[in-house]
Design a protein around this motif. Structure first.
Motif, PDB file in Angstrom:
ATOM      1  N   VAL A 163       0.861  -1.183   0.000  1.00  0.00           N
ATOM      2  CA  VAL A 163       0.000   0.000   0.000  1.00  0.00           C
ATOM      3  C   VAL A 163       0.895   1.230   0.000  1.00  0.00           C
ATOM      4  O   VAL A 163       2.076   1.151   0.360  1.00  0.00           O
ATOM      5  N   THR A 164       0.349   2.357  -0.401  1.00  0.00           N
ATOM      6  CA  THR A 164       1.100   3.609  -0.389  1.00  0.00           C
ATOM      7  C   THR A 164       0.634   4.467   0.775  1.00  0.00           C
ATOM      8  O   THR A 164      -0.550   4.792   0.886  1.00  0.00           O
ATOM      9  N   VAL A 165       1.559   4.797   1.673  1.00  0.00           N
ATOM     10  CA  VAL A 165       1.258   5.602   2.856  1.00  0.00           C
ATOM     11  C   VAL A 165       2.163   6.835   2.834  1.00  0.00           C
ATOM     12  O   VAL A 165       3.395   6.711   2.861  1.00  0.00           O
ATOM     13  N   ASP A 166       1.565   8.018   2.767  1.00  0.00           N
ATOM     14  CA  ASP A 166       2.316   9.274   2.725  1.00  0.00           C
ATOM     15  C   ASP A 166       3.362   9.276   1.612  1.00  0.00           C
ATOM     16  O   ASP A 166       4.506   9.713   1.792  1.00  0.00           O
ATOM     17  N   GLY A 167       2.958   8.725   0.466  1.00  0.00           N
ATOM     18  CA  GLY A 167       3.832   8.715  -0.695  1.00  0.00           C
ATOM     19  C   GLY A 167       4.866   7.616  -0.700  1.00  0.00           C
ATOM     20  O   GLY A 167       5.653   7.505  -1.656  1.00  0.00           O
ATOM     21  N   GLN A 168       4.882   6.771   0.343  1.00  0.00           N
ATOM     22  CA  GLN A 168       5.852   5.684   0.418  1.00  0.00           C
ATOM     23  C   GLN A 168       5.144   4.335   0.375  1.00  0.00           C
ATOM     24  O   GLN A 168       4.084   4.163   0.969  1.00  0.00           O
ATOM     25  N   GLU A 169       5.762   3.389  -0.333  1.00  0.00           N
ATOM     26  CA  GLU A 169       5.182   2.052  -0.444  1.00  0.00           C
ATOM     27  C   GLU A 169       5.555   1.217   0.783  1.00  0.00           C
ATOM     28  O   GLU A 169       6.726   1.149   1.160  1.00  0.00           O
ATOM     29  N   ARG A 170       4.532   0.607   1.375  1.00  0.00           N
ATOM     30  CA  ARG A 170       4.755  -0.235   2.549  1.00  0.00           C
ATOM     31  C   ARG A 170       3.963  -1.526   2.421  1.00  0.00           C
ATOM     32  O   ARG A 170       2.981  -1.600   1.673  1.00  0.00           O
ATOM     33  N   ALA A 171       4.381  -2.526   3.198  1.00  0.00           N
ATOM     34  CA  ALA A 171       3.665  -3.802   3.198  1.00  0.00           C
ATOM     35  C   ALA A 171       2.324  -3.630   3.906  1.00  0.00           C
ATOM     36  O   ALA A 171       2.236  -2.973   4.949  1.00  0.00           O
ATOM     37  N   LEU A 172       1.270  -4.203   3.332  1.00  0.00           N
ATOM     38  CA  LEU A 172      -0.052  -4.127   3.960  1.00  0.00           C
ATOM     39  C   LEU A 172      -0.041  -4.836   5.311  1.00  0.00           C
ATOM     40  O   LEU A 172      -0.750  -4.436   6.237  1.00  0.00           O
ATOM     41  N   GLU A 173       0.775  -5.877   5.428  1.00  0.00           N
ATOM     42  CA  GLU A 173       0.901  -6.574   6.704  1.00  0.00           C
ATOM     43  C   GLU A 173       1.373  -5.605   7.791  1.00  0.00           C
ATOM     44  O   GLU A 173       0.835  -5.578   8.907  1.00  0.00           O
TER      45      GLU A 173
END
Length: 532
Positions: A163-173
């Motif tokens: 997922v993208t959080v604050d413009g950064q890609e992170r694991a949904l987990e």
């Protein structure tokens, strides 16, 4: 005739619908009269949601629902507390906003009852405000019940979803775990407004991160007092289901004792503490009574996707997992990984406690019963052998018949053909260790699948001077196996004789065969076989 409440998790519906109910309310009373935060892990379909529902109605003061149950004799005040329930069941958390939507809907519904903070905007702060308002308005501290707390994390574990959080890609987990950690951390701030908090789940794999939001959360999963709070014990089966067993026996041409023994072998065998109280799987047991047929009801509902993903990537030798001893930290608290999948397998109900060494504080883990053992092994064999047509199960059945009939040559041919058909892609790498692991896994899976009521398989059976790799007992024959990797079968046969692996059967009326078998790391096939 009362109905069996299969799939019904609402306590009020069971009681008012005159359905079969095994009275657990004395344990519920004991649990509910302690203050604090508690967690209980049990396998899926083991009655966790029904337990949460029972607690909910008790804390709401619904005395009418407990008439005739042990709770009626124990409770005298029947005070009504503000109850906040979060049920993570029945939802898919594999999309970016699914978890937040569930939490938002819950908090919004409570705000409609107790009021909304004029200042708080964050979800956790809004919940803190609701809990305090409920305490002030009712004069009683709050009860929070969370069912399947770990589902939002298990749904996305090891999926690689981003997922993208604050413009950064992170694991949904990671996103789901952080969301839950932040939400649960509100309970520390709301401690003065909380009377009782109870969470259920399958695993404790995320305890160190998520549970840090609670003050002194107590894990009841292996506390002997609560062994029987979910599931059906032997004494409960005898007290509540005598007529059901009689009907099952009559419908299947058995006597009562035969039916009871078959139920025990198929659905019993779960142990949740060192006390080793036998517990039956309630879902399978009630289905067997409803349909008058012994079948794999629990396993046929599907293996959780998170466990399938873990096993698909695991490098662990299954034969080294089952039937061995563990320190508690190895399967209770430790997070499961591809290198150490045991905690997840145990906490999901596919392994259970089968022995406890008090002096060494070691637990022996194995399959709880035939339903779980046969189902899990068939699943693992199908995955391991890339078997989409289900031929592994039919092969095992025919192999068992060959051994029961003493047709060792036929069994040899079947074993050689099957091993030769295993695709090379199952190998993890090209190292000697990988080949050894493959060899042990193949033998373990196939021989365990052969096991039945008439065919007993022992892995690494000890004798006075050593341990045989495998012994198979049938009504008329005994087979003592020693396996070698890239060594002559004659060497294996000599080892059987020199170390007396067959000695325990010296006076047995059955014919005893000694078999040396060699597996090639180069070809992945059986290349040598000797009978003595």
């Amino acid at each position: 005739m009362r109905q069996y409440p299969i799939g019904i998790q609402d306590f009020a519906r069971i009681i008012t619908g005159n359905m079969v109910y095994v009275d657990k309310t004395e344990l519920v009373y004991q649990l509910a009269n302690y203050e604090g935060v508690y967690f209980l892990s049990r396998p899926r379909r083991f009655g966790k949601s029904l337990l949460v529902s029972t607690l909910k109605y008790y804390f709401e003061g619904r005395r009418d629902l407990f008439k005739g149950l042990r709770m009626e004799q124990l409770e005298h005040d029947w005070a009504a507390y503000p109850v906040f329930e979060i049920d993570f069941n029945g939802k898919d958390y594999m999309t970016e906003d699914a978890l937040m939507a569930t939490l938002e809907n819950s908090v919004a519904s409570w705000e409609s009852i107790y009021g909304k903070s004029p200042f708080a905007t964050e979800l956790g702060d809004r919940f803190i405000y609701v809990l305090h308002q409920a305490h002030v308005k009712t004069g009683r501290r709050c009860v929070v019940l969370i069912d399947e707390y770990d589902k939002p994390m298990l749904d996305v574990m090891d999926t690689g979803l981003k997922v993208t959080v604050d413009g950064q890609e992170r694991a949904l987990e990671e996103r789901n775990r952080n969301t839950l950690r932040a939400f649960y951390s509100t309970f520390k701030a709301a401690d003065a407004d909380l009377r009782f908090v109870f969470l259920t789940g399958v695993t404790k794999f995320a305890q160190v991160s998520v549970f840090s939001g609670f003050n002194n959360a107590q894990d009841l999963s292996m506390v002997p007092m609560y062994d029987t709070i979910c599931g059906i014990s032997q004494s409960e089966l005898d007290a509540h289901f005598h007529d059901s067993i009689e009907n099952l026996a009559r419908q299947n041409g058995m006597d009562y004792e035969e039916a009871a023994q078959l139920l025990k072998e198929t659905y019993d065998g779960y142990h949740f503490s060192r006390v080793m109280t036998d517990m039956y799987n309630p879902f399978s047991l009630l289905n067997a009574f409803k349909f008058s047929e012994i079948s794999d009801y629990w396993f046929s509902t599907g293996t959780p996707s998170y466990l399938l993903r873990l096993l698909a990537h695991s490098h662990e030798d299954l034969s080294q997992i089952v039937g061995r001893e563990y320190k508690p930290a190895e399967f209770v608290d430790y997070r499961a990984t591809v290198e150490a999948p045991v905690p997840m397998i145990y906490q999901s109900g596919y392994l259970t406690i089968k022995g406890y060494d008090r002096r060494r504080d070691r637990y022996k883990l194995d399959f709880p019963n035939k339903e779980v053992g046969n189902g899990f092994l068939t699943l693992e064999a199908s995955r391991y052998f890339n078997d989409r047509q289900g031929r592994t199960g039919s092969w095992a059945e025919e192999a068992a018949f060959a051994l029961e009939d003493g047709k060792l040559d036929q069994f040899h041919d079947m074993l050689v053909d099957f091993v030769a058909s295993i695709p090379y892609h199952v190998r993890v790498d090209s190292t000697k260790r990988s080949y050894e692991r493959e060899f042990h896994t193949v033998v373990f899976l196939l021989t365990r699948l052969i096991a039945s009521q008439r065919t007993i398989v022992y892995d690494e059976k000890p004798s006075s001077e050593g341990i045989a790799d495998m012994v198979i007992e049938t009504p008329c024959y005994v087979y003592v196996f020693e396996f070698k990797l890239d060594r002559p079968a004659a060497e294996a046969l000599s080892q059987i004789e020199e170390r007396g692996y067959a000695a325990p059967y010296a006076h047995d009326f059955r014919k005893v065969y000694r078999i040396g078998c060699t597996f090639s790391s180069e070809t992945g096939r059986i290349v040598d076989w000797m009978i003595g």
